[in-house]
Motif scaffolding. Structure first.
Motif, PDB file in Angstrom:
ATOM      1  N   LYS A 107      -9.367   7.073  -8.479  1.00  0.00           N
ATOM      2  CA  LYS A 107      -9.562   5.950  -7.563  1.00  0.00           C
ATOM      3  C   LYS A 107     -10.330   4.834  -8.265  1.00  0.00           C
ATOM      4  O   LYS A 107     -11.297   5.079  -8.983  1.00  0.00           O
ATOM      5  CB  LYS A 107     -10.336   6.414  -6.329  1.00  0.00           C
ATOM      6  CG  LYS A 107     -10.495   5.357  -5.253  1.00  0.00           C
ATOM      7  CD  LYS A 107     -11.285   5.888  -4.067  1.00  0.00           C
ATOM      8  CE  LYS A 107     -10.515   6.968  -3.345  1.00  0.00           C
ATOM      9  NZ  LYS A 107     -11.214   7.391  -2.094  1.00  0.00           N
ATOM     10  N   LYS A 182      -7.166   2.492   8.168  1.00  0.00           N
ATOM     11  CA  LYS A 182      -8.385   2.951   8.819  1.00  0.00           C
ATOM     12  C   LYS A 182      -9.063   1.779   9.515  1.00  0.00           C
ATOM     13  O   LYS A 182      -8.751   0.616   9.259  1.00  0.00           O
ATOM     14  CB  LYS A 182      -9.327   3.576   7.781  1.00  0.00           C
ATOM     15  CG  LYS A 182      -8.696   4.709   6.976  1.00  0.00           C
ATOM     16  CD  LYS A 182      -9.635   5.263   5.928  1.00  0.00           C
ATOM     17  CE  LYS A 182     -10.759   6.043   6.552  1.00  0.00           C
ATOM     18  NZ  LYS A 182     -11.607   6.709   5.527  1.00  0.00           N
ATOM     19  N   GLU A 203      -6.929   5.144  13.224  1.00  0.00           N
ATOM     20  CA  GLU A 203      -6.301   5.433  11.936  1.00  0.00           C
ATOM     21  C   GLU A 203      -4.801   5.626  12.132  1.00  0.00           C
ATOM     22  O   GLU A 203      -4.351   6.042  13.200  1.00  0.00           O
ATOM     23  CB  GLU A 203      -6.907   6.688  11.296  1.00  0.00           C
ATOM     24  CG  GLU A 203      -8.377   6.546  10.944  1.00  0.00           C
ATOM     25  CD  GLU A 203      -8.903   7.752  10.182  1.00  0.00           C
ATOM     26  OE1 GLU A 203      -8.146   8.743  10.035  1.00  0.00           O
ATOM     27  OE2 GLU A 203     -10.059   7.707   9.730  1.00  0.00           O
ATOM     28  N   ASP A 236      -7.958  -0.277   4.070  1.00  0.00           N
ATOM     29  CA  ASP A 236      -7.377   0.848   3.341  1.00  0.00           C
ATOM     30  C   ASP A 236      -8.476   1.842   2.989  1.00  0.00           C
ATOM     31  O   ASP A 236      -9.619   1.728   3.458  1.00  0.00           O
ATOM     32  CB  ASP A 236      -6.628   0.359   2.099  1.00  0.00           C
ATOM     33  CG  ASP A 236      -7.532  -0.410   1.138  1.00  0.00           C
ATOM     34  OD1 ASP A 236      -8.774  -0.282   1.254  1.00  0.00           O
ATOM     35  OD2 ASP A 236      -7.012  -1.133   0.273  1.00  0.00           O
ATOM     36  N   GLU A 237      -8.131   2.826   2.152  1.00  0.00           N
ATOM     37  CA  GLU A 237      -9.097   3.862   1.789  1.00  0.00           C
ATOM     38  C   GLU A 237     -10.295   3.292   1.037  1.00  0.00           C
ATOM     39  O   GLU A 237     -11.378   3.877   1.042  1.00  0.00           O
ATOM     40  CB  GLU A 237      -8.405   4.935   0.932  1.00  0.00           C
ATOM     41  CG  GLU A 237      -7.300   5.697   1.649  1.00  0.00           C
ATOM     42  CD  GLU A 237      -7.849   6.738   2.607  1.00  0.00           C
ATOM     43  OE1 GLU A 237      -9.082   6.919   2.649  1.00  0.00           O
ATOM     44  OE2 GLU A 237      -7.048   7.372   3.315  1.00  0.00           O
TER      45      GLU A 237
END
Length: 360
Positions: A107, A182, A203, A236-237
Motif C-alpha cells: 500500500k 468507505k 460502505e 477509498d481505503e
C-alpha cells in the motif's frame, strides 16, 4: 612452447564447450494485480542443454529495480533453486522442473506498470558439480499494478411530483470501481427543502449496490417547481475523498382546500329574506314569518336598520292578511297564529329597544 600447448588444449576443448545448448525457460505470471495481492511468478525449466544441469536457480535482481519503487515491494520469495542434477533426457523426454518467486506490491505505491528483472544461472556437464557455467539469462517481466479505487454513481428519478405533505425519493448507489467505498455520506441542498436521509450502510464493495431514500417534508411548500441537489461524498481505503452530485426537479402540485369564511351577517339576512319571500309566494305563511324574523335578526346585527324595518313590515302584512281571513280551519291553526303574533310582538319590541339604544 607452453603457450602453444595451452592454445592446442583450448582448440581441443572448444568443440566440447560449444556443443552444449542452453536450457529453456518459461514464465507464467499475472499481467495486472491489485495493491496488496500476492504475485506468484512461475518459472519452468526444460533441460535442452545436452547434458545434466546443476546449480540452476532464478532470482530477482533488486539492484535493477528503481530506488523509489523498491520500498513498496515485499519480496516473499526472491530466489528459488531447481533440483540438481536435472537430467537431460529420459525415455526421449527432457528433464523439467518448476519453481516460484513471490512478491507483493505494498500500500502506498502508485498505480502503473512496473518491471521486475529476473536472472537465471546454472552449470552443465557430466561431473558432479557441473563443469561449465551456462550462459546467464535475464527476463524483464512487466506487471500493471492497480490501486483499488471506488467509483460511485447515484441513480434516482430526475423529476418528482409532490401532491402530499411528505414524499419519498428513492435512490440507488452503485460502485463500478475496483475498491471499497468507505465513509459514505448523503446530504441534500438547499436547506429550504427540509429532508431526512435513510441509508443503512456507510460502505460499499466493488460492483455492489446500496439502496436508500430521501424523505422530503413538503408541508410548507407552495405550488411550484423546486431544485433538490443530492450530494454524495465517500473515500477509498487510503482516505482519499471523492464526491458526486445529482439534481432532482421537485414539482409541487398539492391540492389545497379553500378556506371557507362564514358569510357576513348582512348576507345571511338576504338569504333568509329571499327564503321568506319564497314562502310567502307559496302561501306558507308560518314559514314566511319565521324566515323574516331570522332575516330581521341578522340585519340588526349587521346594522342594516332599513332592511330590518322592511322585514318587520313583511311580518305585519302577513299578520294582517291572516286576520282578514273570516274562517279559521281549526283551533290548532288559530293557536299557532296567536303564538306567531306573540313572537312577532316580542321581535318588534326588540327592534324598538335596539333603535332607541342606537339613537342614544
Amino acid at each position: 612452447m607452453k603457450k602453444l600447448a595451452l592454445f592446442l588444449m583450448f582448440l581441443i576443448g572448444m568443440p566440447y564447450v560449444l556443443s552444449y545448448d542452453n536450457v529453456t525457460l518459461e514464465y507464467d505470471y499475472p499481467s495486472q494485480v491489485f495493491v496488496g495481492e500476492e504475485i506468484e511468478i512461475k518459472v519452468k525449466l526444460t533441460n535442452t542443454a545436452g547434458n545434466n544441469v546443476w546449480e540452476c536457480k532464478v532470482r530477482i535482481d533488486k539492484e535493477k529495480i528503481l530506488d523509489y519503487v523498491l520500498p513498496f515491494i515485499d519480496f516473499k520469495v526472491d530466489e528459488a533453486k531447481f533440483k540438481a542434477p536435472l537430467y537431460y533426457k529420459k525415455h526421449d523426454k527432457y528433464g523439467e522442473d518448476q519453481v516460484s518467486l513471490k512478491i507483493v506490491f505494498k500500500k502506498g505505491i502508485r498505480g502503473g506498470t512496473y518491471t521486475i528483472p529476473i536472472v537465471f544461472s546454472g552449470r552443465v556437464g557430466a561431473c558432479k558439480d557441473g563443469c561449465i557455467p551456462l550462459p546467464p539469462q535475464e527476463k524483464k517481466i512487466k506487471i500493471v499494478v492497480i490501486v483499488p479505487k471506488p467509483f460511485l454513481s447515484i441513480q434516482t428519478n430526475k423529476r418528482v411530483e409532490v401532491k402530499t405533505d411528505t414524499v419519498d425519493i428513492p435512490f440507488v448507489l452503485k460502485n463500478s470501481g475496483t475498491g471499497k467505498a468507505k465513509n459514505i455520506v448523503i446530504t441534500t441542498s438547499p436547506g429550504e427543502l427540509p429532508t431526512e436521509v435513510d441509508l443503512n450502510s456507510t460502505e460499499l464493495a466493488p460492483e455492489g449496490e446500496l439502496e436508500g431514500r430521501i424523505i422530503l417534508d413538503a408541508s410548507q411548500l407552495s405550488t411550484g417547481i423546486y431544485t433538490l441537489d443530492i450530494n454524495l461524498t465517500y473515500s477509498d481505503e487510503n482516505y482519499n475523498n471523492s464526491g458526486k452530485k445529482e439534481t432532482v426537479e421537485i414539482v409541487v402540485t398539492k391540492e389545497t382546500t379553500p378556506t371557507t369564511t362564514p358569510p357576513p351577517e348582512n348576507d345571511k339576512g338576504d338569504t333568509y329574506y329571499a327564503q321568506g319571500m319564497q314562502n310567502l309566494s307559496d302561501k306558507s305563511y308560518e314559514e314566511a314569518i319565521n324566515s323574516f324574523i331570522d332575516a330581521e335578526f341578522h340585519y340588526l346585527n349587521a346594522g342594516n336598520t332599513e332592511k330590518a324595518l322592511e322585514c318587520r313590515t313583511q311580518i305585519e302584512n302577513i299578520i294582517n292578511l291572516l286576520n282578514a281571513e273570516k274562517e279559521v280551519e281549526n283551533t290548532d291553526k288559530y293557536l299557532l297564529i296567536i303564538g306567531l303574533l306573540i313572537g312577532s310582538a316580542l321581535s318588534g319590541i326588540g327592534l324598538t329597544v335596539w333603535l332607541y339604544n342606537k339613537e342614544l
